[in-house]
Design a protein around this motif. Structure first.
Motif, PDB file in Angstrom:
ATOM      1  N   PHE A 138       2.667   7.296  -4.341  1.00 36.30           N
ATOM      2  CA  PHE A 138       2.659   6.051  -3.581  1.00 36.30           C
ATOM      3  C   PHE A 138       2.735   6.305  -2.080  1.00 36.30           C
ATOM      4  O   PHE A 138       2.172   5.532  -1.292  1.00 36.30           O
ATOM      5  CB  PHE A 138       3.825   5.164  -4.021  1.00 36.30           C
ATOM      6  N   MET A 187       8.471   0.787  -2.465  1.00 38.43           N
ATOM      7  CA  MET A 187       8.697   2.231  -2.483  1.00 38.43           C
ATOM      8  C   MET A 187      10.177   2.582  -2.361  1.00 38.43           C
ATOM      9  O   MET A 187      10.665   3.511  -3.010  1.00 38.43           O
ATOM     10  CB  MET A 187       7.884   2.905  -1.365  1.00 38.43           C
ATOM     11  N   LEU A 197       8.233   9.257  -5.963  1.00 38.80           N
ATOM     12  CA  LEU A 197       7.121   8.340  -5.688  1.00 38.80           C
ATOM     13  C   LEU A 197       5.833   8.831  -6.333  1.00 38.80           C
ATOM     14  O   LEU A 197       4.763   8.272  -6.087  1.00 38.80           O
ATOM     15  CB  LEU A 197       6.918   8.193  -4.176  1.00 38.80           C
ATOM     16  N   TYR A 199       3.055   9.155  -9.117  1.00 36.32           N
ATOM     17  CA  TYR A 199       2.598   8.299 -10.207  1.00 36.32           C
ATOM     18  C   TYR A 199       3.105   8.818 -11.550  1.00 36.32           C
ATOM     19  O   TYR A 199       3.674   8.067 -12.346  1.00 36.32           O
ATOM     20  CB  TYR A 199       1.070   8.234 -10.253  1.00 36.32           C
ATOM     21  N   LEU A 224       5.043  -5.151  -4.645  1.00 40.05           N
ATOM     22  CA  LEU A 224       3.697  -4.582  -4.648  1.00 40.05           C
ATOM     23  C   LEU A 224       2.643  -5.680  -4.583  1.00 40.05           C
ATOM     24  O   LEU A 224       1.602  -5.521  -3.922  1.00 40.05           O
ATOM     25  CB  LEU A 224       3.488  -3.720  -5.888  1.00 40.05           C
ATOM     26  N   MET A 267      -4.753  -0.919  -6.539  1.00 37.41           N
ATOM     27  CA  MET A 267      -3.341  -0.561  -6.622  1.00 37.41           C
ATOM     28  C   MET A 267      -2.672  -1.194  -7.840  1.00 37.41           C
ATOM     29  O   MET A 267      -1.905  -0.541  -8.561  1.00 37.41           O
ATOM     30  CB  MET A 267      -2.624  -0.978  -5.340  1.00 37.41           C
ATOM     31  N   THR A 271      -1.236   0.923 -11.125  1.00 40.13           N
ATOM     32  CA  THR A 271       0.174   0.847 -11.522  1.00 40.13           C
ATOM     33  C   THR A 271       0.379  -0.105 -12.695  1.00 40.13           C
ATOM     34  O   THR A 271       1.443  -0.697 -12.833  1.00 40.13           O
ATOM     35  CB  THR A 271       1.031   0.401 -10.324  1.00 40.13           C
TER      36      THR A 271
END
Length: 655
Positions: A138, A187, A197, A199, A224, A267, A271
């Motif tokens: 991230f 974050m 951070l 993934y 997010l 994004m 995620t």
């Protein structure tokens, strides 16, 4: 074992192009500036194509660690790049469409001052966008995230001598900072709860704890989403994108249609493991997407600037992608991202070709009759208009129809979301064919007379040559994008239409098996309905802007209130302006009175008066009078004796 793919070269080469043109481009011949910029984009595209052709022998996900970036106690972040099936799709779009737009820009920007600066900024954008897509954590994604925002600011304000362009750049920068604040908070929470951070690190912990539902995961997901609404121009942070049209048209095509604005969708899809554990957040995403799609489409109905119509169309189409992610159909969201990159880049570039032909004119009210004068632009733009309208077998039909189908079968308010999306599809078809008819059909509305004077417009295009087709360096990319707008959707033909949905199968290692539910019969019925709705939008535009062109004026007069509200974009900008003004008043007066006067000045006054009081007391003691000193000495001795007496008494009683 997979050989090294040298992923680090993909962003590094455009960055080298940025350095060359940015540092010495002013002194280089224009041809050399063009060559540097194009080569810096072509090489990454060829590298991505090579990876694609050898994908079968590549073990995915492929990770490339370039070294440690931050190491602080148990926390560390690395310069790590990752390639998987989702990354591969994004790389093809960014490098492929990006290269075509670079070629087009060489023709469109040929007469501009600061030509070298423009291409330096474009290459800088490619560097940051590829960093964003390739990142494996991230923090590195955030570097690319902020970087594309910086490049967007620079390119929107390219015509910095115009106040409107400078203000639009600042507006985009400020609004995106609000979303970026949400990303930062997300974050911070990840570091607190996951300690990493990365993934893989975050997703592995979530997978290992199936009991984690909602709670802190929802908090992270909501922050997010705030970041995504800023970058992908969703309610309430969509207001920067329409004004971003002040930048050169190729910028609108590359950054504000095909790539950067899709970063928020990417994004969320990237995620999805996190979002799947927060149904509440997914519902918020779906509602925001559907509301934005409809809201922006209504504004697009009455806009007269050809680029602004496409800008609100972009906001609306991004809403469809958000809707797809909100119903957990990430594959259909990415599918629409791909097809939208084709037809929206085409539409913006075709609009740029129209503007180029008319020496800078963007108002559709003074266009008309261009169909035979710029035929290549007309036919390619027609492909884009039909594609975005959702008419089969063009690309937009398959991706938009898949989103509507997935919304329909969604268990959480799916029918309502589907209906909003269907109404938006009608509006989209209507305003796009409105643009088509106003631009290319009917009688010429004094275009020639408006541009027969010698000189240059704000975009630097020479006047005095009449309406003319764009050169091949501009029409060539239009033709390629038009072909992709026709056939690009065939990679996602669903089983209901006798297809195999190749894109869903390709992305299944990332998102799991293709979404199930419903039936082929329902899918087919919904496809027919959405097609009829799109045709109805075309037919309505045909009646109003071709068969009976006097009707729109009468309707605008009879529905004056609604028309004015849409023309003024619901006065959202004015409302935001009032909010900003209120905050400025609060910060300037109320906070000043509370903090500056009350706390800062008050603390100083208290300290000053306290010191002054002690000083006065000491001054009375230090009077210079011997009898006074004797009195104070006697008083002190008496106090000391009393304290000593009571202290001894207490001590003896305790013993």
């Amino acid at each position: 074992m997979t050989a090294s793919l040298h992923l680090w070269l993909l962003p590094l080469i455009p960055f080298a192009g940025f350095l060359v043109n940015g540092l010495i481009g002013r002194r280089l011949p224009k041809a050399l500036v063009t060559g540097v910029a194009l080569i810096a984009t072509l090489i990454p595209f060829l590298q991505v194509a090579n990876i694609w052709f050898h994908l079968g022998s590549t073990s995915l996900p492929y990770v490339e660690n370039l070294g440690t970036w931050i190491s602080a106690g148990p926390f560390h972040a690395d310069f790590t790049l990752q390639l998987d099936h989702l990354t591969m799709i994004m790389l093809l779009v960014v490098t492929g469409v990006g290269f075509l737009i670079h070629i087009y820009s060489a023709g469109y920007m040929a007469h501009e001052e600061g030509y070298w600066r423009f291409f330096a900024y474009l290459n800088l954008f490619m560097f940051f966008m590829l960093t964003l897509v390739l990142s494996e954590n991230f923090l590195l994604m955030f570097v690319g995230w902020e970087g594309v925002g910086l490049a967007s600011y620079l390119l929107i304000g390219f015509y910095f001598l115009r106040d409107s362009a400078a203000n639009a750049g600042k507006k985009a920068f400020v609004v995106n900072r609000i979303g970026d604040f949400g990303f930062l908070l997300a974050m911070f929470l990840m570091v607190q709860h996951f300690g990493t951070l990365s993934y893989s690190g975050v997703f592995a912990q979530i997978t290992q704890h199936p009991e984690w539902q909602g709670g802190f995961l929802t908090a992270i997901a909501i922050f997010l989403v705030l970041g995504a609404t800023g970058k992908s121009a969703q309610i309430p942070l969509y207001v920067w994108l329409p004004d971003a049209m002040e930048g050169p048209t190729p910028v609108s095509a590359l950054i504000h249609a095909a790539t950067m604005v899709t970063a928020g969708i990417y994004m969320v899809a990237r995620t999805h493991v996190l979002f799947d554990r927060s149904p509440f957040t997914l519902s918020i995403i779906a509602i925001i997407g559907a509301a934005t799609a409809f809201f922006a489409a209504t504004i697009g109905l009455v806009q007269t600037d050809i680029k602004r119509v496409l800008a609100y169309s972009t906001v609306s189409q991004l809403g469809y992608m958000f809707l797809a992610c909100g119903v957990a159909s990430y594959t259909s969201g990415i599918f629409h991202l791909v097809t939208h990159a084709f037809f929206k880049a085409l539409l913006f570039l075709a609009a740029g070709s129209v503007i180029h032909a008319l020496s800078g004119e963007q108002d559709m009210r003074v266009m008309g009759g261009l169909r035979k004068k710029i035929p290549v632009t007309f036919w390619t733009m027609t492909a884009g208009v039909v594609a975005i309208s959702g008419i089969p077998p063009f690309a937009g039909f398959f991706s938009k129809d898949e989103i509507l189908y997935q919304a329909f079968i969604s268990p959480n308010g799916g029918k309502i979301l589907w209906f909003v999306g269907l109404v938006t599809a009608f509006l989209t078809s209507f305003y796009m064919f409105r643009l088509w008819y106003l631009t290319f059909f009917g009688e010429s509305r004094a275009v020639e007379q408006a541009h027969d004077a010698q000189g240059h417009d704000d975009h630097g295009h020479a006047h005095g040559h009449g309406v003319h087709e764009s050169p091949w360096i501009m029409t060539g990319p239009l033709v390629i994008l038009a072909i992709l707008s026709v056939i690009g959707g065939w990679i996602g033909v669903p089983a209901a239409l006798h297809g195999h949905n190749e894109i869903a199968n390709f992305l299944s290692p990332v998102f799991g098996s293709a979404e199930s539910g419903g039936s082929n019969q329902i899918a087919l019925i919904l496809a027919v309905v959405s097609t009829l709705v799109a045709i109805a939008g075309w037919f309505t535009a045909h009646i109003l802007y071709f068969a009976k062109p006097e009707l729109p004026g009468k309707l605008a007069h009879s529905l004056h209130g609604v028309y004015t509200l849409l023309l003024n974009k619901y006065k959202v900008d004015e409302l935001y302006g009032l909010v900003v003004m209120a905050l400025m008043i609060i910060s300037r007066y109320l906070l000043k009175a509370l903090v500056d006067t009350g706390i800062v000045d008050g603390t100083g006054y208290v300290a000053g008066y306290t010191a002054q009081g002690f000083g006065a007391l000491v001054a009375r003691i230090q009077s210079g009078n011997i009898r006074s000193y004797a009195g104070w000495l006697s008083l002190g001795a008496a106090v000391l004796l009393v304290v000593t007496y009571f202290g001894l008494t207490a001590h003896l009683s305790l013993r």
